[in-house]
Write an enzyme that holds these catalytic residues in place. Sequence first.
Site, PDB file in Angstrom:
ATOM      1  N   ARG A 191       5.320  24.177  43.535  1.00  0.00           N
ATOM      2  CA  ARG A 191       4.099  24.622  42.721  1.00  0.00           C
ATOM      3  C   ARG A 191       2.934  23.627  43.244  1.00  0.00           C
ATOM      4  O   ARG A 191       2.328  23.564  41.971  1.00  0.00           O
ATOM      5  CB  ARG A 191       4.573  24.292  41.144  1.00  0.00           C
ATOM      6  N   CYS A 192       2.744  24.349  43.990  1.00  0.00           N
ATOM      7  CA  CYS A 192       0.898  24.447  44.558  1.00  0.00           C
ATOM      8  C   CYS A 192       0.241  24.583  45.831  1.00  0.00           C
ATOM      9  O   CYS A 192       1.115  25.402  46.556  1.00  0.00           O
ATOM     10  CB  CYS A 192       0.918  22.345  45.320  1.00  0.00           C
ATOM     11  N   GLN A 214       8.992  36.997  44.710  1.00  0.00           N
ATOM     12  CA  GLN A 214       7.417  36.415  43.996  1.00  0.00           C
ATOM     13  C   GLN A 214       6.606  37.328  44.279  1.00  0.00           C
ATOM     14  O   GLN A 214       5.171  37.467  44.445  1.00  0.00           O
ATOM     15  CB  GLN A 214       6.760  35.175  43.788  1.00  0.00           C
ATOM     16  N   GLU A 256      -0.704  24.830  39.288  1.00  0.00           N
ATOM     17  CA  GLU A 256      -0.277  23.858  40.244  1.00  0.00           C
ATOM     18  C   GLU A 256      -1.154  22.523  40.115  1.00  0.00           C
ATOM     19  O   GLU A 256      -0.419  21.623  40.708  1.00  0.00           O
ATOM     20  CB  GLU A 256      -0.092  24.771  41.208  1.00  0.00           C
TER      21      GLU A 256
END
Lengths: 791, 163
Positions: free
Chosen positions: A375-376, A225, A745
């Site tokens: 995902r946060c 990423q 998110e």
Amino acid sequence: MIMCKTSKEIGGMGHSLKRKEDARFIRGLGKYTDDVQLPGMLYMDIARSPFAYAKIKSIDKSAAMEIPGVLAVITGEDLKQYNLHWMPTLMSDTQMVLPTDTVMYQAQEVAAVIATDRYIAADAVQALENSIEYEQMKPLIDPHKALDADAPLLRPDKEGRTDNHIWHWQTGDQEATEQAFDEADVVVKEQVYIPRIHVASIETCGCVASYEKAEGKLTVWMTTQAPHAIRTVIALVAGHVGLSEERIRVISPDIGGGFGGKVPVYPGYVIAIAASFLIGKPVKWIEDRSENLQADSFARDYHMTVELASTKEGKMTGLRIKTLADHGYTDAAANPSKFPSGLFSIVTGSYDIPTAFTEMDAVYTNKPPGGVAYRCSFRVTEAVHAIERITDVLAQKLGRDPADLRFQNFIQKDQFPYRSALGWEYDSGDYAPALRKAMDMVGYEELRKEQAEKRARGELMGIGISSFTEIVGAGPSKDFDILGIKMFDSAEVRIHPTGKAIARFGTKSQGQGHETTYAQILAEELGIPAMHIQIEEGDTDTAPYGLGTYASRSTPTAGAAAAKAAHKIRDKARKIAAYLLEVSEEDLEWEPGKFFVKGAPERSKTIQDIAFAAYTNHPQGMEAGLEATHYYDPPNLTFPFGSYICVMDIDPKTAEMKIRRFVAIDDCGNIINPMIVTGQIHGGLAMGIAPAMYEELIYDDDGNILNGTFMDYLLPTSVETPNWETGHTITPSPHHPLGAKGVAESPTVGAPPAVANAVVDALSHLGVTHVDIPVTPFKVWKILKEKGVIS
Amino acid sequence: MSKHSITIEINGESFTQEVDSRKLLIHFLRDDLALTGTHIGCDTSSCGACTILLNGKSIKACTFFAVQANNQKIETIEGVEQGGQLHPLQEGFHQEHGLQCGFCTPGMIMRGKELLEKNPNPTEEEIRWGISGNLCRCTGYSNIIKSIQYAANKLNEKQEEAA
């Protein structure tokens, strides 16, 4: 109502443009890391530890090496010759690439095999695993026992360390908070565990490393990423063997989901790179699902004691949280902030709580390292779960409706920008309308009536609310960096002579749709149709330096950079237009796509006319061309928010649970593409109910993982997932050039407490105040049994 | 390791090749034939990223030997577009935003294809159960259901036009 400044043909912000990237994906023509095939490519596979804690007595390579097609077996001792057997983590800790003497968790990499074929490599791994002798030791699995006197010292390699304590961190005003609790009419307290989970993107991790000896150049296709950060890390770690940064190219091709799990550097990448460097041939390493679940970075694993103080009227007066964090054998958290527990201090949430204090201690155990976000923004889900759960506990204690208690304590619209008790400056918010909208949409009052009737009949249903505030867009360089590199992000925009454009970014989409949304931002700012703007990311040889995509940072940073670069282009375009129209710059006005003369709109030059002139007829003394680059360091984070309501039905005989409805109202400021935003919300909600109801990595006392495959680690399927009902309010960010905030998110953060609150709400008349996630039917069945509902 | 000569019709084209008896169909397709549109997500038949059609029936190619496909017909995502025309399912996934990272998409489309061939008018519930062997981590499934409904409508319209 979303207003669009541009026509549908231009396709700027607010248009639900269909995604440009779909064209290849729907045809099976996406190019993911495992799709890369190079001539002469070798395959790497990894032998792993069967034990959670053991001494390596010996590794006999001979059986593996005898298999035809096996070129090398690489051990920690081999890497040690190049000082590559350990690597630094982002948290100033160290992680083994391959061990030289001790294995620290089950499934840890022990040695790697390089072979001409993936099947031969697998054979060799089997032969090798049978040729490694271990001396088992009693592992430390329970973090609560990490500091006991008889606990094994897991990291004797760390100078001066005498126990398994990694760090202590605290923030807030301890004294004032204690006073608030002393003076409180009401105090509620719960032990809240947020279990260890795994992002489990459908594509696992891997790379193809190709070192070309003649040129001394390394190219790595990699599931990352953050390709630029990886390039710099490789240069810093392997510079001493001759890999300097200009000779390293990291390509992050299409990525099959990231969610934070593709931020860290895993040992497999490093070994594959080392193998290619030593052998001089391309080496492919793709982990299988078990390796992914068992060895790659986990998320969460926070044991929290949460306390909330209030007046008897329900005004919250203080929040106190003590946390024990299980980091596994090293602190390899993917946390780019200067705070050891990331952004946990958003824990005062959407409420105007005058004082708060949180403290936490991190410890080592014999479990895999990690600490990724799932995902946060880092540790925000834990924080939101704490405050949203304890708010419901308080409502229950006071006999108040949980919605009503939230309205009473919300930070009010006129308090923004709001300075929270733990020091964040919330940029903008308007919480009550979002909750009201969610309540109207779900039919809150009727549901409460239905619940009362059902209770009277012995039926179980619950209504769970979550009114969360997120904190995303890392980040302002004063607080955020990776190995010292500030968390800006970048855009480089070039307009071609025919008025079409290419733009490159330092971020990297993993499904978020950047090829479409970045084009829309530029379309908005330049008036060039989005379909005429090519977006590229992920190749460090061509893209400007950036820190990548995670923590919902792409729109807040690179999206802002795109707008700023476009403004630079417009400034130059204005000069060219003035020259072409023979007027002064001040006489020109801009509307998306053209400059026109004030008072004489028929005299105008389109951005396409200007682009052509920039290469063919530009003013004397001006540089040719029309392009700009911008590196954007945001002045603040963005604070998206929302209110979710989950309606849960529970079978009182079997404890089977079903989400009947799930309503999500989100506010992410101005919206770039409503279709994509809704899609992001849907996906995040599914990843929100996942840890709330299904997912948890479970270890036994010996450190064996009990559910390390997709047969046992339960991702929600289409059957468990409800039909999402979504909506939004719009409160622009005052500091972002487009008024936008991150969004993808929010639902992962906001959904778990809505689910947990719904389950507890369904059981509250039985005196239940808390159930840890995942709220499984078995946990609820045990409660029903204990309370005598089930005989 | 014994080798076998196998002949498989893939997307209308015949392939004859020597393979190891233990070679999985997914590796035959991806590594030997470079048909990389079919993906690997779990190796245990759990995620469905490797779904293809074998004689029109969807199977998970990660737990199927290449030799088992000898003398049979296979369709992969690469064969779904016909004569430059997208299949209604491909169109549906694009129109209804039924994909994000795209990794599960080929498997979903192949599974959707068999589903609609067997049941041209599925209810939402039938679609949900129909694709329950295919995991998606990005979309939350709602838009995948809509994509399949889009394709069902489109295919039925075509049927009516033809009739």
